[in-house]
Design a protein around this motif. Structure first.
Motif, PDB file in Angstrom:
ATOM      1  N   TYR A  89     -10.424  91.603  85.410  1.00 31.63           N
ATOM      2  CA  TYR A  89      -9.467  90.773  86.142  1.00 31.63           C
ATOM      3  C   TYR A  89      -9.845  90.718  87.618  1.00 31.63           C
ATOM      4  O   TYR A  89      -9.860  89.653  88.233  1.00 31.63           O
ATOM      5  N   TYR A  90     -10.184  91.858  88.190  1.00 33.40           N
ATOM      6  CA  TYR A  90     -10.563  91.914  89.607  1.00 33.40           C
ATOM      7  C   TYR A  90     -11.835  91.096  89.858  1.00 33.40           C
ATOM      8  O   TYR A  90     -11.906  90.340  90.815  1.00 33.40           O
ATOM      9  N   ASN A  91     -12.812  91.237  88.964  1.00 35.37           N
ATOM     10  CA  ASN A  91     -14.070  90.508  89.136  1.00 35.37           C
ATOM     11  C   ASN A  91     -13.850  88.985  89.050  1.00 35.37           C
ATOM     12  O   ASN A  91     -14.409  88.235  89.850  1.00 35.37           O
ATOM     13  N   LYS A  92     -13.033  88.531  88.115  1.00 32.72           N
ATOM     14  CA  LYS A  92     -12.745  87.110  87.992  1.00 32.72           C
ATOM     15  C   LYS A  92     -11.995  86.595  89.225  1.00 32.72           C
ATOM     16  O   LYS A  92     -12.235  85.477  89.684  1.00 32.72           O
ATOM     17  N   LYS A  93     -11.118  87.409  89.746  1.00 32.49           N
ATOM     18  CA  LYS A  93     -10.338  86.988  90.914  1.00 32.49           C
ATOM     19  C   LYS A  93     -11.244  86.882  92.149  1.00 32.49           C
ATOM     20  O   LYS A  93     -11.050  86.003  92.976  1.00 32.49           O
ATOM     21  N   GLU A  94     -12.226  87.747  92.256  1.00 35.55           N
ATOM     22  CA  GLU A  94     -13.127  87.738  93.404  1.00 35.55           C
ATOM     23  C   GLU A  94     -14.123  86.573  93.333  1.00 35.55           C
ATOM     24  O   GLU A  94     -14.581  86.103  94.357  1.00 35.55           O
ATOM     25  N   GLN A  95     -14.461  86.111  92.133  1.00 34.50           N
ATOM     26  CA  GLN A  95     -15.477  85.039  91.992  1.00 34.50           C
ATOM     27  C   GLN A  95     -14.923  83.702  92.211  1.00 34.50           C
ATOM     28  O   GLN A  95     -14.155  83.124  92.527  1.00 34.50           O
TER      29      GLN A  95
END
Length: 95
Positions: A89-95
């Motif tokens: 979730y964090y990685n998708k939000k950062e991209q």
């Protein structure tokens, strides 16, 4: 006359103990940590006096929350998957 004198001393001695106790309580409550402990004790006492039940550790529904035993494979897998979801979730939000 002698009894009157003794009674006055006894009353004054009690007042002295009361003042020493109040001073010690004020000193102890001067720390934030002790005030929060005292607030917790008072809220528990109020609940007991009002007849409210306070949940004990045995009745608490979750016994091992957040601290899985190393040998409990299913629980460790669940914790691992939960952490992976948060990372995704964090990685998708950062991209």
């Amino acid at each position: 006359m002698y009894n009157n004198h003794v009674n006055k001393k006894q009353k004054n001695g009690g007042l002295g103990y009361l003042l020493v106790g109040a001073g010690a309580a004020a000193w102890w409550l001067s720390k934030e940590e002790n005030r929060s402990k005292f607030d917790g004790w008072m809220s528990q006492a109020k609940k007991k006096l009002n007849g409210e039940s306070i949940p004990s550790d045995e009745k608490f529904p979750v016994q091992k929350a957040g601290n899985p035993h190393p040998d409990d494979i299913a629980d460790n897998k669940m914790v691992e998957e939960g952490a992976q979801f948060a990372v995704d979730y964090y990685n998708k939000k950062e991209q």
